[in-house]
Design a protein around this motif. Structure first.
Motif, short mmCIF file in Angstrom:
data_model
loop_
_atom_site.label_atom_id
_atom_site.label_comp_id
_atom_site.label_asym_id
_atom_site.label_seq_id
_atom_site.Cartn_x
_atom_site.Cartn_y
_atom_site.Cartn_z
N HIS A 159 -4.96 7.16 0.46
CA HIS A 159 -3.76 7.23 1.30
C HIS A 159 -2.70 8.12 0.64
CE1 HIS A 159 -0.41 6.17 3.81
NE2 HIS A 159 -1.26 5.58 4.63
N PRO A 160 -2.23 9.15 1.34
CA PRO A 160 -1.28 10.09 0.72
C PRO A 160 0.04 9.46 0.28
CG PRO A 160 -1.59 10.59 3.07
CD PRO A 160 -2.57 9.53 2.71
N GLN A 161 0.46 8.36 0.89
CA GLN A 161 1.74 7.75 0.51
C GLN A 161 1.65 6.92 -0.77
OE1 GLN A 161 3.40 9.87 2.49
NE2 GLN A 161 4.96 8.30 2.41
N VAL A 162 0.46 6.46 -1.13
CA VAL A 162 0.36 5.60 -2.31
C VAL A 162 -0.60 6.15 -3.38
CG1 VAL A 162 1.09 3.48 -1.17
CG2 VAL A 162 -1.33 4.09 -1.17
N CYS A 163 -1.27 7.26 -3.11
CA CYS A 163 -2.20 7.81 -4.10
C CYS A 163 -1.48 8.28 -5.36
CB CYS A 163 -3.06 8.92 -3.51
SG CYS A 163 -2.20 10.46 -3.17
N THR A 164 -0.16 8.41 -5.29
CA THR A 164 0.61 8.78 -6.48
C THR A 164 0.50 7.73 -7.58
OG1 THR A 164 2.60 7.76 -5.57
CG2 THR A 164 2.29 10.12 -5.14
N LEU A 165 0.00 6.55 -7.24
CA LEU A 165 -0.21 5.49 -8.23
C LEU A 165 -1.44 5.73 -9.10
CD1 LEU A 165 0.48 2.39 -5.97
CD2 LEU A 165 1.82 3.06 -7.97
N MET A 166 -2.35 6.61 -8.69
CA MET A 166 -3.62 6.75 -9.40
C MET A 166 -3.48 7.19 -10.87
SD MET A 166 -5.83 5.42 -7.51
CE MET A 166 -7.24 5.81 -8.52
N PRO A 167 -2.64 8.17 -11.20
CA PRO A 167 -2.48 8.48 -12.63
C PRO A 167 -1.91 7.30 -13.42
CG PRO A 167 -1.71 10.31 -11.29
CD PRO A 167 -1.96 9.16 -10.36
N TRP A 168 -1.00 6.55 -12.83
CA TRP A 168 -0.42 5.37 -13.48
C TRP A 168 -1.50 4.31 -13.69
CZ3 TRP A 168 0.10 0.34 -11.70
CH2 TRP A 168 0.89 -0.51 -12.50
N ILE A 169 -2.35 4.08 -12.69
CA ILE A 169 -3.44 3.11 -12.83
C ILE A 169 -4.39 3.56 -13.93
CG2 ILE A 169 -5.47 2.13 -11.68
CD1 ILE A 169 -3.77 2.14 -9.06
N ALA A 170 -4.71 4.85 -13.97
CA ALA A 170 -5.61 5.37 -15.01
C ALA A 170 -5.03 5.15 -16.40
CB ALA A 170 -5.89 6.85 -14.78
N THR A 171 -3.73 5.22 -16.53
CA THR A 171 -3.07 5.01 -17.82
C THR A 171 -2.98 3.53 -18.18
OG1 THR A 171 -1.73 7.00 -17.54
CG2 THR A 171 -0.90 5.36 -19.09
N ASN A 172 -2.63 2.70 -17.22
CA ASN A 172 -2.31 1.30 -17.51
C ASN A 172 -3.42 0.30 -17.24
OD1 ASN A 172 0.68 1.41 -18.22
ND2 ASN A 172 0.55 2.65 -16.37
N HIS A 173 -4.35 0.65 -16.38
CA HIS A 173 -5.41 -0.30 -16.00
C HIS A 173 -6.75 0.43 -15.87
CE1 HIS A 173 -2.32 -3.28 -15.44
NE2 HIS A 173 -1.67 -2.43 -14.68
N GLN A 174 -7.10 1.20 -16.89
CA GLN A 174 -8.31 2.03 -16.85
C GLN A 174 -9.57 1.20 -16.60
OE1 GLN A 174 -8.64 4.80 -20.05
NE2 GLN A 174 -10.70 5.41 -19.47
N TRP A 175 -9.59 -0.02 -17.07
CA TRP A 175 -10.77 -0.86 -16.90
C TRP A 175 -11.14 -1.03 -15.43
CZ3 TRP A 175 -10.64 -5.31 -14.05
CH2 TRP A 175 -9.37 -5.86 -13.79
N VAL A 176 -10.15 -0.96 -14.54
CA VAL A 176 -10.43 -1.08 -13.11
C VAL A 176 -11.31 0.08 -12.66
CG1 VAL A 176 -9.38 -1.00 -10.81
CG2 VAL A 176 -8.33 -2.38 -12.60
N LEU A 177 -11.03 1.27 -13.18
CA LEU A 177 -11.78 2.46 -12.78
C LEU A 177 -13.21 2.44 -13.30
CD1 LEU A 177 -8.90 4.98 -13.48
CD2 LEU A 177 -9.55 3.98 -11.28
N ASP A 178 -13.46 1.66 -14.34
CA ASP A 178 -14.80 1.53 -14.91
C ASP A 178 -15.58 0.36 -14.33
OD1 ASP A 178 -14.23 3.66 -16.65
OD2 ASP A 178 -13.40 2.30 -18.17
#
Length: 142
Positions: A85-104
């Motif tokens: 979603h273009p309005q909330v995808c800006t969170l993805m770099p923050w998630i990668a920094t703070n909650h990387q385990w979710v991406l794995d």
């Protein structure tokens, strides 16, 4: 709802979650969490207006990013909703920094958020998505 009403609604949720932290761990009978509600409301605001609220909810219960909404398949994990979603995808770099385990996590291995972001780039007219992808890859390379 107007933008002001949405912001007031999100602030009310923040107050309730601050008072009763277990609220972020509750699902409705249709598997909708407070994070899902926040994403729905936040997607109707400017990304900078909703970002602090969504970060608060994610920090309170990051595992909610992996709670599947209903029986709709992989597209309905909040992490995939965010990355699509273009309005909330800006969170993805923050998630990668703070909650990387979710991406794995094994729940999203078949549909990595980076692929969802790239599909968003191909289909969206929103400016800045390429920069979000670049920031995300800098933090979380494949």
């Amino acid at each position: 709802m107007t933008e002001e009403e949405i912001i007031a609604f999100l602030e009310r949720i923040r107050q309730e979650v601050t008072t009763t932290p277990n609220l972020v761990r509750i699902l409705t009978t249709t598997n909708i969490s407070i994070l899902n509600i926040g994403l729905y409301a936040g997607s109707r605001l400017d990304s900078e207006a909703s970002k602090p609220f969504l970060q608060f909810l994610i920090d309170t219960n990051p595992s909610a990013l992996l709670w599947q909404k209903g029986d709709y398949g992989d597209d309905h994990y909040p992490i995939n909703i965010i990355s699509s979603h273009p309005q909330v995808c800006t969170l993805m770099p923050w998630i990668a920094t703070n909650h990387q385990w979710v991406l794995d996590h094994e729940n999203i291995v078949d549909k990595p958020p980076l692929f969802v972001l790239i599909r968003l780039l191909q289909s969206s007219t929103e400016r800045g998505i390429a920069e979000i992808i670049r920031q995300f890859i800098d933090i979380y390379p494949l």
